[in-house]
Every structure is written in structure tokens, then in C-alpha cells.
Design an enzyme around this catalytic site. Structure first.
Site, PDB file in Angstrom:
ATOM      1  N   HIS A  40      -9.592   8.721 -38.425  1.00  0.00           N
ATOM      2  CA  HIS A  40      -9.205   8.674 -36.946  1.00  0.00           C
ATOM      3  C   HIS A  40      -7.968   9.860 -37.072  1.00  0.00           C
ATOM      4  O   HIS A  40      -7.806  10.755 -36.063  1.00  0.00           O
ATOM      5  CB  HIS A  40      -8.288   7.361 -36.801  1.00  0.00           C
ATOM      6  CG  HIS A  40      -7.847   7.203 -35.606  1.00  0.00           C
ATOM      7  ND1 HIS A  40      -8.211   6.542 -34.570  1.00  0.00           N
ATOM      8  CD2 HIS A  40      -6.299   7.553 -35.029  1.00  0.00           C
ATOM      9  CE1 HIS A  40      -7.516   6.470 -33.877  1.00  0.00           C
ATOM     10  NE2 HIS A  40      -6.172   7.236 -33.820  1.00  0.00           N
ATOM     11  N   GLY A  53      -0.995   9.641 -29.763  1.00  0.00           N
ATOM     12  CA  GLY A  53      -0.161   9.169 -28.705  1.00  0.00           C
ATOM     13  C   GLY A  53       1.112   9.595 -28.522  1.00  0.00           C
ATOM     14  O   GLY A  53       1.768   9.882 -27.211  1.00  0.00           O
ATOM     15  N   ARG A  70      -3.016  14.159 -17.578  1.00  0.00           N
ATOM     16  CA  ARG A  70      -2.145  14.888 -16.642  1.00  0.00           C
ATOM     17  C   ARG A  70      -3.083  15.689 -15.818  1.00  0.00           C
ATOM     18  O   ARG A  70      -4.203  16.060 -15.784  1.00  0.00           O
ATOM     19  CB  ARG A  70      -1.310  15.979 -17.362  1.00  0.00           C
ATOM     20  CG  ARG A  70      -0.415  15.464 -18.610  1.00  0.00           C
ATOM     21  CD  ARG A  70       0.585  14.424 -17.969  1.00  0.00           C
ATOM     22  NE  ARG A  70       1.543  14.160 -19.261  1.00  0.00           N
ATOM     23  CZ  ARG A  70       1.902  13.173 -19.398  1.00  0.00           C
ATOM     24  NH1 ARG A  70       1.672  11.954 -18.413  1.00  0.00           N
ATOM     25  NH2 ARG A  70       3.006  12.790 -20.064  1.00  0.00           N
ATOM     26  N   HIS A 114      -8.580   2.101 -26.664  1.00  0.00           N
ATOM     27  CA  HIS A 114      -8.060   2.396 -25.360  1.00  0.00           C
ATOM     28  C   HIS A 114      -8.405   3.913 -25.076  1.00  0.00           C
ATOM     29  O   HIS A 114      -8.854   4.645 -25.990  1.00  0.00           O
ATOM     30  CB  HIS A 114      -6.723   2.323 -25.069  1.00  0.00           C
ATOM     31  CG  HIS A 114      -5.549   3.188 -26.013  1.00  0.00           C
ATOM     32  ND1 HIS A 114      -5.438   4.519 -25.611  1.00  0.00           N
ATOM     33  CD2 HIS A 114      -5.160   2.928 -27.192  1.00  0.00           C
ATOM     34  CE1 HIS A 114      -4.637   4.843 -26.620  1.00  0.00           C
ATOM     35  NE2 HIS A 114      -4.430   3.915 -27.593  1.00  0.00           N
ATOM     36  N   ASN A 121       5.076  12.212 -25.287  1.00  0.00           N
ATOM     37  CA  ASN A 121       6.516  12.029 -25.344  1.00  0.00           C
ATOM     38  C   ASN A 121       6.785  13.520 -25.279  1.00  0.00           C
ATOM     39  O   ASN A 121       7.318  14.263 -26.014  1.00  0.00           O
ATOM     40  CB  ASN A 121       7.181  11.599 -26.332  1.00  0.00           C
ATOM     41  CG  ASN A 121       8.552  10.988 -25.914  1.00  0.00           C
ATOM     42  OD1 ASN A 121       9.287  11.920 -25.571  1.00  0.00           O
ATOM     43  ND2 ASN A 121       8.794   9.899 -26.132  1.00  0.00           N
TER      44      ASN A 121
END
Length: 584
Positions: free
Chosen positions: A124, A320, A432, A11, A324
Site C-alpha cells: 500500500h 490521505g 479537486r 474508499h 491537508n
């Protein structure tokens, strides 16, 4: 040395270009394809990066992919075989798509015009860690990457050392890792699906919904997931299916444990509503609050472990889960971390930049010369192009060639109650909107939040908005410190607001907190000037800032997309470069 980093096939595919170690362009594919979270090979983003530097295919020295497809395929095959015969569906999909992943090198060579030996692959989690550490100002730091899964790793602790002077050695190594299927990111995504939101899209909605609930289900969360004092994580996989299915993340017995049925996708949750619908929404909010509390405690434990293992008090956070913002603030408060850096694109898109940085600094041994001090690395439209588009469309506008006049005009619109689409210069790197592709409003109005959610963004009523504030006023507006930390530049920390500020600016007050953005005259002079002029009018050095897009769409990238969004919403005004278009 010209290095192109690429991420794709999961994604948020993206591309990022380094020239002699300096970032010159970076963008997610979704901004060009207009397909949100586009995972396809980023042909458009690659083309943009090359054109930004005046390069052609074949001019690149190295292309670096953000993970190792062979190891990822090993994990997929191992997981599929372990779950047979229930994993027949995932096995068929792997056969259909796995070849594409294994042919990454050929695809890169055909697109970028390089030879096979010029294509490199970086693990990764090393790509994630590098995207934060080698963009930070730190000479040494601990790294903590938390996401769904890379090849096998789901959480990793590392340490980095930077050579700023030349003649030294750059190092970045992973010291400890947690492996799939025990994953904090996948746990959060499974509950995101349970709450009726789209995975890899709705996780931030869960965080917003959590503020409306209480953690009544923490005991049930602790039953299906345990985070130990050393930061390690264990999940009871009887309650989850993401390791056996590509379509469902949780098992039906999770609903039995929680005593609440899964929320149907598409159901509008409004925890402020009266009656049975509001009561049900509040029950889901309690689940979200329980999950969020567990996540914060887990991230803090992992960060403490990173500090203990490395002896470093500076931390570079990536993956990811680093989106948060509530957990990020808790790290700063509770984990023994003195300085925190998070890239504006900590998720998979940022892996493109991290892969390029790792190759440049570690594989090729080049010294560091650059710090990511802002997030404006995307495509731009010039004032002349905007004027030409408006003239050809016959759209009336007012032109302000003096930046001081423009900032005053926009500040006056905001102070008079207008909701303004704001389109300037290069678009942001990461998810953002940081003042170049934003919707702006006066945060003092008590009904502004509901108005924008309902008539401008067309989204859930519980979703909060960010306060974009002058950096020198932030210590006055935010309680508990931390506004001088790098994540506040990129709107990556949710922080407690000072009581007086929260009362003055209710539209950006989310239960006493806000996802703070601090703005300086250096990072974004025009946006800073608008807020400064707004302060002259109102006494408040802060505006409401949210992304310039409608629900389900990527943030606008071009003037045409900005005009389309303006036409399909109830924005009062649109400001593109030096042109102001009024709804009236």
C-alpha cells in the site's frame, strides 16, 4: 506494455491505465456510480480506462492491485484477536467481507480477462509513494506517505531514484515506517467523527473549521498524541476505539478530557452565529484548530526526518494526509524542503496509478518517460454530443465555436456577477475541480461566498473557496513564496494571501489564506483564457473556483449530470463545451 492499476475495498476505489509508461486514463469509480467515495470494485472505471485506449478485456499485460490483501488480513485478524471479546462485531464483518479481499485476483481475472500470473500486488505505501515520485519531474527524491493505515504502515519514509535515459535502474524503497494503531490519519479521522463529520469525507471540513478557532485544546491533544522530534508518533489508545471497532473512532473518555460532548452528526455548525449555537460551534472550532496545529507540527517533523534520513531536499508527499493543504505549506516553509511534489490524487484512489507505475518502473525495469503536469485524465464529452443532448431536450443555448469568443463570453458573465457552472473536456483525476468541472464566480463580491454556500452548494457556511489565478500573477497575489511549486497546480497548498489581494477578493480569502490554484496556458488553455479575459475586464487575474457538485454528491461527470445540478441549484449560467445556457 499495457498496465492497469486498481484500488478498491476501502474508499475512493479507482483505476488507472498506462500504455508504455504513459498515463492515458484515470478515474475514480464514484464518477460513474454516483456514490460518493465508492469503495466497490471499480468495474466502471476499468471499463472507461480500457475504452479510452481502444482496448478490450484481454489486451492488458498486467493488472496491479494497490496493496497486499494477505498482509492486510493478518493485521485485521491480529487486531481482532488482541481486542477479544470486544471485537466480536468487527470479527463478524471481517468474515463477511474478508473473503472478497482475499479473492481480489479472481475478481480481477474475471473482470479484465487476464490470467492469474498477470495479476501483481504492491504494498500500500509503496503504491502511494510511487504515485507521487514516478509522476514527479525528479530524478531522485525523498518520499513521505502519511495516511490512516495500509497493511500495517501508517507513515513511511522512502527514497526514489529514476532512470530517465534507459540502461539504468529505477529504485523506490521504504526506509522507515510507523505501524498501526499509531496513525496521524486515524487521529484526524477520529476527531473528524468527534466533530460530527463523516470519516473519509469530512476531514477537509475540519481544516476549514479550524480557521475559526484558536488552539485552546492543544494540551489535551498532546496528552492523547505525541509527535517526537524524530517524526515518530505515539497515541494513547485509551482515548480511541478505531483499533477495536469499525463504527466508532474515539472513546467516550475523549469527551471527558476535552470537556465538550461530541457533536451530533448532521448538526449544522456556524461559528459566525450569535447565541448558544454559535458559542458551541466556536468551541468545536477550537478543538479543530488544536488538532490542525498538532497535525501541522507532526507533518513537519516527519518531513524533516525524511530529509535527514535520505539526504534529499526534494520531497514527494502522498497518502490521505497530503490533502491537508495547510500542513503542506508548512512543510515547504519549515522542513528544509526545497522542492515539493504531490500528485492530484494523493489518497487511496491515487494508489491505483502508483501501483501501475511501480510495476512498470521497478518490477519490470522500464525507464521513465512521463511527468504528470496536469490532472485531466477522466472521461470527456464532445461538443457535438453536448449539442445533441441540448437539442433533444429542447434547451435554448448560445453557441461559440471560436474559443476566444467563448472565453470572452464567460469572462463577461463572471464580471457581471453571474455564478457559472463550467463543464469542459476530460474530468479531473483526484478530488479537486481544477477548471474542467468547476463552479466559477467573481471573487470580488463580499456576499459571493455566502451566496454560493447557501444557494448553490447547499453546504456549511464556514466552508472556503479556492482562488484560481494566472500563474504569472501568483507571486503578486500570494505572500511567502511557493507558488512555483507543483502542488499549487493541483490546489494542494493553503497559502497566505497578499493583503491587497485578500481585500480585493474577499470571496476566496479565508482568514488571510487561500487554497491556491495556479493556472497556465499550457496546462489548461481555455480556463487560462477565461481568467485572462476576466483580468482584461476587471484588472484581477483570478476567479473563484469550487467543484461542480451539490453537497453529498460526486463532482459531475456527464452533460446530463451537469444539467441536473444546474436545475437543482441557483446557478446563473451553465457552460458545456462551446454552449452557454442562461438561467433566464
Amino acid at each position: 506494455m499495457i498496465i492497469l492499476g486498481v484500488s478498491a475495498f476501502f474508499h475512493d476505489s479507482a483505476a488507472a491505465l498506462l500504455v508504455d509508461g504513459q498515463l492515458v486514463a484515470a478515474a475514480e469509480e464514484e464518477r460513474f456510480s454516483r456514490y460518493k467515495h465508492d469503495s466497490r470494485f471499480p468495474v466502471h472505471a476499468i471499463r472507461f480506462c480500457l475504452e479510452s485506449a481502444g482496448l478490450r478485456p484481454g489486451d492488458v499485460d498486467h493488472v496491479v492491485f494497490y496493496e497486499k490483501p494477505r498482509i492486510k488480513a493478518e493485521r485485521a485478524i491480529t487486531t481482532i484477536l488482541a481486542g477479544a471479546p470486544a471485537t466480536y462485531g468487527p470479527f463478524r464483518r471481517f468474515l463477511a467481507h474478508g473473503g472478497q479481499r482475499q479473492a481480489v485476483r479472481d475478481l480481477i481475472c474475471a473482470t479484465v480477462g487476464v490470467r492469474p500470473h498477470q495479476v501483481l500486488f504492491v504494498e500500500h505505501h509503496l503504491s502511494h509513494a510511487a504515485s507521487s515520485f514516478f509522476a514527479s519531474p525528479f530524478a531522485s527524491a525523498a518520499t513521505l506517505t502519511i495516511d490512516g493505515v495500509g497493511e500495517w504502515a501508517t507513515t513511511s519514509i522512502g527514497v526514489g531514484y529514476a532512470d530517465w535515459r534507459g540502461g539504468g535502474t529505477n529504485r523506490l524503497q521504504l526506509l522507515q515506517t510507523l505501524h498501526f494503531p499509531h496513525s496521524l490519519g486515524m487521529l484526524y479521522s477520529a476527531f473528524t467523527e468527534f466533530l460530527g463529520f463523516q470519516v473519509n469525507e469530512g476531514e477537509y471540513k475540519v481544516m476549514g473549521l479550524a480557521a475559526y478557532g484558536t488552539p485552546r485544546h492543544r494540551a489535551e491533544i498532546d496528552r492523547v498524541a505525541r509527535c517526537y522530534d524524530d517524526g515518530s508518533l505515539w497515541l494513547d489508545m485509551r482515548y480511541f476505539r478505531y483499533h477495536r471497532s469499525t463504527r466508532h473512532g474515539f472513546h467516550p473518555r475523549l469527551a471527558e478530557l476535552l470537556g465538550v460532548p461530541p457533536c451530533r452528526p448532521g448538526v449544522e455548525l456556524d461559528p459566525t452565529a450569535a447565541g448558544p449555537a454559535g458559542e458551541l460551534a466556536r468551541r468545536y472550532a477550537d478543538i479543530a484548530a488544536s488538532l490542525q496545529q498538532f497535525t501541522e507540527d507532526a507533518v513537519v517533523a516527519m518531513a524533516r526526518r525524511a530529509v535527514a534520513v535520505t539526504g534529499q531536499r526534494r520531497l514527494c508527499l502522498a497518502g490521505g494526509v497530503a490533502l491537508n493543504g495547510v500542513a503542506n505549506y508548512q512543510v515547504l516553509q519549515r522542513a528544509g524542503v526545497e522542492e515539493l511534489y504531490i500528485s492530484p490524487a494523493p489518497g487511496d484512489s491515487g494508489g491505483a496509478l502508483g501501483a501501475a507505475l511501480y510495476a512498470h518502473h521497478v518490477l519490470l525495469g522500464r525507464p521513465r518517460t512521463w511527468v504528470m503536469e496536469h490532472a485531466y485524465w477522466g472521461a470527456r464529452s464532445t461538443p457535438g454530443q453536448v449539442v445533441d443532448i441540448l437539442d433533444r431536450a429542447g434547451i435554448a443555448y448560445t453557441r461559440h465555436d471560436d474559443p476566444a469568443e467563448l472565453s470572452q463570453a464567460v469572462a463577461d458573465l463572471l464580471a457581471d456577477g453571474a455564478v457559472v457552472g463550467w463543464f469542459q473536456d476530460r474530468f479531473e483525476w483526484g478530488p479537486r475541480a481544477l477548471g474542467n468541472r468547476s463552479i466559477l464566480a467573481d471573487p470580488r463580491g463580499p456576499g459571493v461566498k455566502d451566496l454560493i454556500n447557501k444557494k448553490v452548494k447547499f453546504r456549511e457556511p464556514f466552508r472556503p473557496f479556492a482562488p484560481a489565478m494566472l500563474a504569472d500573477r501568483a507571486p503578486e497575489y500570494v505572500d511567502g513564496g511557493g507558488t512555483e511549486q507543483w502542488p499549487t497546480r493541483f490546489m494542494l497548498m493553503v497559502m497566505p494571501l497578499a493583503a491587497q489581494f485578500g481585500a480585493t477578493a474577499p470571496a476566496v480569502n479565508h482568514f488571510g489564506t487561500g487554497r491556491v490554484q495556479t493556472v497556465t496556458a499550457t496546462s489548461n488553455p481555455l480556463f487560462h483564457a477565461v481568467i485572462d479575459r476576466f483580468q482584461d475586464r476587471t484588472g484581477l487575474g483570478c476567479v473563484l473556483n469550487t467543484s461542480f457538485n451539490l453537497r453529498g454528491e460526486p463532482i459531475v461527470a456527464t452533460p446530463q449530470e451537469a444539467l441536473s445540478t444546474f436545475d437543482r441549484s441557483e446557478l446563473d449560467a451553465l457552460v458545456m463545451e462551446n454552449c452557454v445556457i442562461s438561467r433566464s
